[in-house]
Design a protein around this motif. Sequence first.
Motif: not given
Length: 181
Positions: A107-113, A124-125, A152-153
């Motif tokens: 899956t692909t998502g946005t890094v929040t933590d 990673l969250v 990553l950021s």
Amino acid sequence: MALVRCKQCGTEVATDAVACPKCGTPRPRGMSTGKVLALIFGGLGLVCFGTCFLGGLVSALKGGGATAAGAASSGPARTVEIRTLLGEYRDNELRADGAFKGHVIQTTGTVTDIRKDMLNDAYLVLSDGAAFEAVRVQCALGKAQAAKAASLSKGARVTIRGRVAGLMMDVLVRDCELVGP
């Protein structure tokens, strides 16, 4: 008016008396309703927190990202939109577990933590980018993947592959590997 025996001298004392008339021992008082309720709710809270904490600890010790990326890539990954995955777990955890738990997904998502857990393992969250999400995807990373995650950021879009372990506040994905940005 009822009578009770004094615990000190055995004399019968009225239940509304402040102290025993013979020896002066104060009549024992029970706990207030507020204290009883505080103990009950505190105990329930402790049981709930303790269960979640121990469950997470046992899960982490059993397979919490200690392996490298090889375990997740050992079979074909099912590509799942992160919104679909999160939506299924928000809607019905039992159905979502039947569909995803134990399966390798991508899956692909946005890094929040980008963090470390209490065993010093990186994770990673990820979210689907919505402003306020109660359920997110938490990806446990092995040592090799942790080095990649260090670059990553927050806010970066990443694709991960790993094995779904179920829901424990977030959707837990074990043996994650970063597949691409």
